[in-house]
Each structure stands twice: as C-alpha cells, then as structure tokens.
Design a protein around this motif. Structure first.
Motif, PDB file in Angstrom:
ATOM      1  N   ALA A   1      58.761 -25.826 -24.454  1.00 52.95           N
ATOM      2  CA  ALA A   1      59.659 -25.620 -23.320  1.00 52.95           C
ATOM      3  C   ALA A   1      59.725 -26.834 -22.410  1.00 52.95           C
ATOM      4  CB  ALA A   1      59.228 -24.381 -22.533  1.00 52.95           C
ATOM      5  N   HIS A   2      58.600 -27.443 -22.146  1.00 54.49           N
ATOM      6  CA  HIS A   2      58.575 -28.589 -21.256  1.00 54.49           C
ATOM      7  C   HIS A   2      58.070 -29.848 -21.956  1.00 54.49           C
ATOM      8  CE1 HIS A   2      59.493 -25.994 -17.888  1.00 54.49           C
ATOM      9  NE2 HIS A   2      58.517 -25.198 -18.266  1.00 54.49           N
ATOM     10  N   GLY A   3      57.818 -29.775 -23.249  1.00 53.13           N
ATOM     11  CA  GLY A   3      57.476 -30.960 -24.004  1.00 53.13           C
ATOM     12  C   GLY A   3      56.027 -31.364 -23.972  1.00 53.13           C
ATOM     13  N   SER A   4      55.178 -30.784 -23.126  1.00 54.00           N
ATOM     14  CA  SER A   4      53.819 -31.285 -23.029  1.00 54.00           C
ATOM     15  C   SER A   4      52.911 -30.265 -22.372  1.00 54.00           C
ATOM     16  CB  SER A   4      53.797 -32.576 -22.211  1.00 54.00           C
ATOM     17  OG  SER A   4      52.478 -32.929 -21.872  1.00 54.00           O
ATOM     18  N   ALA A   5      51.661 -30.212 -22.852  1.00 58.43           N
ATOM     19  CA  ALA A   5      50.656 -29.374 -22.211  1.00 58.43           C
ATOM     20  C   ALA A   5      50.400 -29.845 -20.787  1.00 58.43           C
ATOM     21  CB  ALA A   5      49.366 -29.398 -23.019  1.00 58.43           C
ATOM     22  N   LEU A   6      50.518 -31.128 -20.543  1.00 58.43           N
ATOM     23  CA  LEU A   6      50.335 -31.637 -19.182  1.00 58.43           C
ATOM     24  C   LEU A   6      51.339 -31.008 -18.225  1.00 58.43           C
ATOM     25  CD1 LEU A   6      49.724 -35.483 -19.627  1.00 58.43           C
ATOM     26  CD2 LEU A   6      48.064 -33.738 -19.004  1.00 58.43           C
ATOM     27  N   VAL A   7      52.604 -30.928 -18.675  1.00 57.91           N
ATOM     28  CA  VAL A   7      53.637 -30.368 -17.814  1.00 57.91           C
ATOM     29  C   VAL A   7      53.382 -28.884 -17.584  1.00 57.91           C
ATOM     30  CG1 VAL A   7      56.113 -29.956 -17.588  1.00 57.91           C
ATOM     31  CG2 VAL A   7      55.290 -32.076 -18.606  1.00 57.91           C
ATOM     32  N   ARG A   8      53.000 -28.176 -18.650  1.00 57.81           N
ATOM     33  CA  ARG A   8      52.781 -26.738 -18.514  1.00 57.81           C
ATOM     34  C   ARG A   8      51.638 -26.446 -17.561  1.00 57.81           C
ATOM     35  NH1 ARG A   8      53.627 -27.061 -24.098  1.00 57.81           N
ATOM     36  NH2 ARG A   8      51.402 -26.839 -24.552  1.00 57.81           N
ATOM     37  N   GLU A   9      50.628 -27.336 -17.547  1.00 55.64           N
ATOM     38  CA  GLU A   9      49.480 -27.107 -16.691  1.00 55.64           C
ATOM     39  C   GLU A   9      49.665 -27.689 -15.301  1.00 55.64           C
ATOM     40  OE1 GLU A   9      46.351 -28.895 -18.855  1.00 55.64           O
ATOM     41  OE2 GLU A   9      46.493 -27.512 -20.551  1.00 55.64           O
ATOM     42  N   GLY A  10      50.783 -28.412 -15.093  1.00 58.39           N
ATOM     43  CA  GLY A  10      51.017 -29.020 -13.781  1.00 58.39           C
ATOM     44  C   GLY A  10      50.049 -30.133 -13.470  1.00 58.39           C
ATOM     45  N   ALA A  11      49.500 -30.782 -14.512  1.00 59.72           N
ATOM     46  CA  ALA A  11      48.506 -31.825 -14.289  1.00 59.72           C
ATOM     47  C   ALA A  11      49.179 -33.126 -13.888  1.00 59.72           C
ATOM     48  CB  ALA A  11      47.683 -32.027 -15.556  1.00 59.72           C
ATOM     49  N   GLY A  12      48.377 -34.060 -13.418  1.00 61.17           N
ATOM     50  CA  GLY A  12      48.889 -35.364 -13.040  1.00 61.17           C
ATOM     51  C   GLY A  12      47.872 -36.101 -12.198  1.00 61.17           C
ATOM     52  N   PRO A  13      48.109 -37.384 -11.914  1.00 60.51           N
ATOM     53  CA  PRO A  13      47.179 -38.122 -11.069  1.00 60.51           C
ATOM     54  C   PRO A  13      47.151 -37.555  -9.661  1.00 60.51           C
ATOM     55  CG  PRO A  13      48.758 -39.568 -12.182  1.00 60.51           C
ATOM     56  CD  PRO A  13      49.238 -38.178 -12.343  1.00 60.51           C
ATOM     57  N   ARG A  14      46.043 -37.766  -8.977  1.00 58.06           N
ATOM     58  CA  ARG A  14      45.949 -37.278  -7.605  1.00 58.06           C
ATOM     59  C   ARG A  14      46.614 -38.223  -6.611  1.00 58.06           C
ATOM     60  NH1 ARG A  14      39.692 -34.981  -7.244  1.00 58.06           N
ATOM     61  NH2 ARG A  14      39.910 -33.427  -8.900  1.00 58.06           N
ATOM     62  N   SER A  15      46.646 -39.497  -6.935  1.00 65.35           N
ATOM     63  CA  SER A  15      47.199 -40.466  -6.003  1.00 65.35           C
ATOM     64  C   SER A  15      48.720 -40.491  -6.081  1.00 65.35           C
ATOM     65  CB  SER A  15      46.659 -41.868  -6.318  1.00 65.35           C
ATOM     66  OG  SER A  15      47.332 -42.829  -5.524  1.00 65.35           O
ATOM     67  N   ARG A  16      49.374 -40.405  -4.941  1.00 64.31           N
ATOM     68  CA  ARG A  16      50.830 -40.460  -4.900  1.00 64.31           C
ATOM     69  C   ARG A  16      51.341 -41.887  -5.104  1.00 64.31           C
ATOM     70  NH1 ARG A  16      53.512 -36.129  -3.112  1.00 64.31           N
ATOM     71  NH2 ARG A  16      55.231 -37.412  -2.353  1.00 64.31           N
ATOM     72  N   GLU A  17      50.422 -42.843  -5.156  1.00 65.68           N
ATOM     73  CA  GLU A  17      50.833 -44.230  -5.355  1.00 65.68           C
ATOM     74  C   GLU A  17      50.964 -44.589  -6.835  1.00 65.68           C
ATOM     75  OE1 GLU A  17      48.643 -47.103  -3.098  1.00 65.68           O
ATOM     76  OE2 GLU A  17      48.039 -45.595  -1.636  1.00 65.68           O
ATOM     77  N   ILE A  18      50.525 -43.703  -7.721  1.00 66.42           N
ATOM     78  CA  ILE A  18      50.569 -43.987  -9.155  1.00 66.42           C
ATOM     79  C   ILE A  18      51.981 -43.769  -9.679  1.00 66.42           C
ATOM     80  CG2 ILE A  18      49.760 -43.294 -11.428  1.00 66.42           C
ATOM     81  CD1 ILE A  18      47.579 -44.617 -10.007  1.00 66.42           C
ATOM     82  N   ARG A  19      52.502 -44.780 -10.376  1.00 63.31           N
ATOM     83  CA  ARG A  19      53.812 -44.672 -11.035  1.00 63.31           C
ATOM     84  C   ARG A  19      53.667 -45.219 -12.452  1.00 63.31           C
ATOM     85  NH1 ARG A  19      59.131 -43.872  -9.802  1.00 63.31           N
ATOM     86  NH2 ARG A  19      60.679 -45.089 -10.949  1.00 63.31           N
ATOM     87  N   VAL A  20      53.835 -44.361 -13.436  1.00 57.94           N
ATOM     88  CA  VAL A  20      53.703 -44.734 -14.846  1.00 57.94           C
ATOM     89  C   VAL A  20      55.095 -44.760 -15.467  1.00 57.94           C
ATOM     90  CG1 VAL A  20      52.716 -44.115 -17.087  1.00 57.94           C
ATOM     91  CG2 VAL A  20      51.406 -43.712 -14.987  1.00 57.94           C
ATOM     92  N   ILE A  21      55.424 -45.848 -16.137  1.00 55.91           N
ATOM     93  CA  ILE A  21      56.758 -46.055 -16.689  1.00 55.91           C
ATOM     94  C   ILE A  21      56.643 -46.404 -18.164  1.00 55.91           C
ATOM     95  CG2 ILE A  21      58.838 -47.506 -16.575  1.00 55.91           C
ATOM     96  CD1 ILE A  21      58.151 -47.949 -13.597  1.00 55.91           C
ATOM     97  N   ASP A  22      57.607 -45.940 -18.961  1.00 55.82           N
ATOM     98  CA  ASP A  22      57.721 -46.406 -20.340  1.00 55.82           C
ATOM     99  C   ASP A  22      59.088 -47.064 -20.511  1.00 55.82           C
ATOM    100  OD1 ASP A  22      56.385 -45.969 -23.252  1.00 55.82           O
ATOM    101  OD2 ASP A  22      58.569 -46.049 -23.370  1.00 55.82           O
ATOM    102  N   ASP A  23      59.066 -48.316 -20.968  1.00 58.57           N
ATOM    103  CA  ASP A  23      60.303 -49.077 -21.143  1.00 58.57           C
ATOM    104  C   ASP A  23      60.267 -49.774 -22.507  1.00 58.57           C
ATOM    105  OD1 ASP A  23      62.570 -50.594 -21.034  1.00 58.57           O
ATOM    106  OD2 ASP A  23      62.139 -51.502 -19.087  1.00 58.57           O
ATOM    107  N   PRO A  24      60.997 -49.252 -23.520  1.00 60.30           N
ATOM    108  CA  PRO A  24      60.964 -49.853 -24.866  1.00 60.30           C
ATOM    109  C   PRO A  24      61.462 -51.292 -24.903  1.00 60.30           C
ATOM    110  CG  PRO A  24      61.936 -47.650 -24.918  1.00 60.30           C
ATOM    111  CD  PRO A  24      61.826 -48.049 -23.470  1.00 60.30           C
ATOM    112  N   ARG A  25      62.196 -51.711 -23.906  1.00 57.27           N
ATOM    113  CA  ARG A  25      62.750 -53.067 -23.899  1.00 57.27           C
ATOM    114  C   ARG A  25      61.702 -54.117 -23.574  1.00 57.27           C
ATOM    115  NH1 ARG A  25      67.165 -51.473 -19.542  1.00 57.27           N
ATOM    116  NH2 ARG A  25      65.181 -50.760 -18.662  1.00 57.27           N
ATOM    117  N   ARG A  26      60.472 -53.681 -23.232  1.00 56.51           N
ATOM    118  CA  ARG A  26      59.417 -54.604 -22.845  1.00 56.51           C
ATOM    119  C   ARG A  26      58.265 -54.659 -23.843  1.00 56.51           C
ATOM    120  NH1 ARG A  26      58.123 -53.951 -16.489  1.00 56.51           N
ATOM    121  NH2 ARG A  26      56.337 -55.116 -17.265  1.00 56.51           N
ATOM    122  N   GLY A  27      58.377 -53.981 -24.972  1.00 53.42           N
ATOM    123  CA  GLY A  27      57.255 -53.883 -25.900  1.00 53.42           C
ATOM    124  C   GLY A  27      57.018 -55.156 -26.699  1.00 53.42           C
TER     125      GLY A  27
END
Length: 342
Positions: free
Chosen positions: A238-264
């Motif tokens: 439904a949401h693609g990930s166990a992380l999403v279903r569990e509402g997990a994530g980093p505690r810091s609001r300053e964390i930003r994780v990005i995936d960009d295939p153009r930079r690999g």
C-alpha cells in the motif's frame, strides 16, 4: 537501424495488449585487477538484446539475444498470435556504434610506479581494480514513443596496506570518472598511503554507546541501506515500505535524504522504461517523504513514476532501484560538529 522495427513492433503489439514496451541494450564491460606486479586478471564482457513486454506489470514476455530487425518482427508476430517464444537467439548485428572501453594498462602502470616499496619503516602492499562500463539503450512504448541514451562510467579503487611491528593499516580510495575529469595517479596513491598510516596507529573502538561523526561517504552508505532499499516500492504494498507503514524516520528535522540517478557512478537520465530520471526526496524535515517507483508499482500504488526503473539486463524485468542516495548538505560547520562531539 532498429528505430522502424521497434516502432512498428510497439504499434502492432498495442493492437492486442494494453501497454507494450520494447527495451533494447548493448553493454560493454571491462574489469581489470592489478597488484604490485602489474595486471593480475582482466575480463571483458559484451551483450546485446531486446526485451518485449506486453503489459504494464513489468513482466517480460520474450527476449531476443543478439537481435536483428527481422527477429524483432518475428517475436512480435508470435506474441500477437498468443505464442510466447521465450529466449530467441539471433544474429549479433550491433544496433549502436559500439564504444569499446579503452585499455587500462597505462593508467595502472602510472599508479603502480608511484607506490613506494616502503613507508616510514613499514612494508607496503597494494591491490586495485579498474572498471569501465558502457551501455546503450533504446526504449519504445505507446506512451513515450522512442527514447535512447548511452550510459558510461569508469572508476578505480586502490587499496594500500602498511605492515609495521606486527600491526596493519589499510587505506582505500576511489576515483570515479566524470566528463572532463582525468585520474590523478599520484593523488590516489598519496591518499591511500595517508589513510593506511592513520589506521596503522588506530586504537580499537571501546564498547558501549558513543556519539559518532561519520564522513560523507559513510553517511551515504548508511542512508542507502536504511532508507534507499526500504523505499524501493513493491507491487501490492500500500505504501511501498515497512518504514512508511510504521511511520519511522530520523528524529532530526534537519535530515534530508535524496536519491538522484543523474549523479550516480553510472548516471542515467532516462530509466529502463524511458521515464525521465529526477531527484526524489526520500526523507524531508526528518520524515519519510517519498518512494521510488517503476510503472508497475506506480500503477499499483496510485503514484507517479519516478525514473527509477532498472533492469539487471534485458533478460530481467524492471525493478525500482536507487540511483545515487545521499544526505543533503546541512547548515552546520563540520569543524564545529567535531568540536561539539567531544
């Protein structure tokens, strides 16, 4: 050479199937391992083939190995008749001007010439790997027409071992080729020796919980494993990930994780379904923010495609896969972070 057969093939399949797609690739891969005595082992591989898909679920209905235009038409006609030809061998006529990877000998020789026999009383051992990769692709579908791309990459990994007084220090450095960027053999060797020297006198980490500061590369590996793989969508989730279903994530609001295939290391601007690649925020403001999709998972989850559909080869279906996953730069000074850590 293949433009007309692929276009005609997709148009013909569309008369019977809802969302057909043809994927064609030409891959050249060269890997060289080297050591103190020079080249140890070299391997060159090449493959050409086409995948024919008859629906939007990403499943492959037929493969052509070493395709020629007439074989594309034969496979399409078989699928229209309801037959499934599986893997079909054909002539090995190239569909793109092949870019044969250049030899690694001069670069390897230049690196090894700069590795010292000894360093500060320590014996020096060295090993390395040189990789060149080139992949030409062409994708034809009813929704996007026909798109093509050549993906190329090269990299060197050099490992230096220092042995002194029964202790060992190992330093590894990587060089990733970019357009207009030439390798620096002297710099690679100096960096590997310096890292090995630091580790030669390193103390074992004490047990227990401790604050940690990670180098950028280590932080990238961490989020790659923790968030990247977990946010590669799956059909039926439904949401693609166990992380999403569990509402997990980093505690810091300053964390930003990005995936960009153009930079690999081997970047792509179109994925293996022809979708334009783009940067996707996986974590924003400390919360999970995005999921990586191909057309099958996007349709299943009612989401948009993200340009992350990849195949291991033309023999395999596409899967949502990461490109280059990283933590975006923050607002803190690195020196201040180290000082505050204590």
């Amino acid at each position: 050479m293949f433009a007309d057969p692929m276009e005609r093939g997709v148009e013909a399949l569309a008369q019977r199937y809802p969302d057909p797609l043809l994927f064609l690739e030409d891959v050249h891969d060269r890997r060289v391992e080297f050591g103190r005595q020079g080249l140890i082992r070299a391997a060159v591989s090449q493959s050409r083939g086409i995948a024919l898909e008859t629906g939007g679920d990403g499943s492959v209905s037929a493969h052509l190995s070493g395709p020629s235009p007439d074989r594309v038409g034969d496979a399409v006609r078989s699928l229209i008749r309801g037959e499934y030809p599986g893997i079909v061998s054909a002539s090995a006529d190239p569909f793109e001007p092949s870019r044969e990877p250049e030899g690694a000998g001069p670069l390897v020789g230049s690196i090894l010439a700069r590795v010292p026999l000894g360093h500060g009383g320590a014996r020096v051992k060295v090993r390395g790997r040189y990789v060149q990769y080139a992949q030409g692709i062409r994708v034809a579908s009813t929704t996007m027409g026909q798109v093509a791309e050549i993906r190329e990459g090269s990299r060197v990994r050099l490992t230096v071992e220092l042995h002194r007084n029964g202790r060992e220090g190992v330093g590894t450095v990587d060089w990733v080729g970019r357009p207009g960027r030439a390798p620096d053999p002297a710099g690679l060797v100096a960096a590997a020796v310096a890292r090995a020297e630091v580790r030669l006198d390193a103390r074992p980490a004490p047990r227990g919980g401790h604050p940690m500061v990670m180098a950028p590369g280590v932080g990238g590996v961490l989020v790659h494993e923790m968030f990247g793989h977990a946010l590669e969508a799956r059909v039926g989730a439904a949401h693609g990930s166990a992380l999403v279903r569990e509402g997990a994530g980093p505690r810091s609001r300053e964390i930003r994780v990005i995936d960009d295939p153009r930079r690999g290391r081997v970047p792509w601007r179109r994925d293996d379904e022809g979708e334009p690649a783009r940067a996707i925020a996986l974590v924003a403001d400390g919360r999970l923010a995005g999921t990586l999709h191909n057309r099958a998972t996007a349709r299943s989850g009612g989401a948009a495609r993200t340009g992350h559909a990849r195949r291991s080869s033309y023999l395999s279906p596409t899967l949502p896969r990461m490109g280059c996953t990283f933590i975006a730069a923050g607002r803190h000074d690195p020196a201040a972070i180290l000082e505050d850590t204590g």
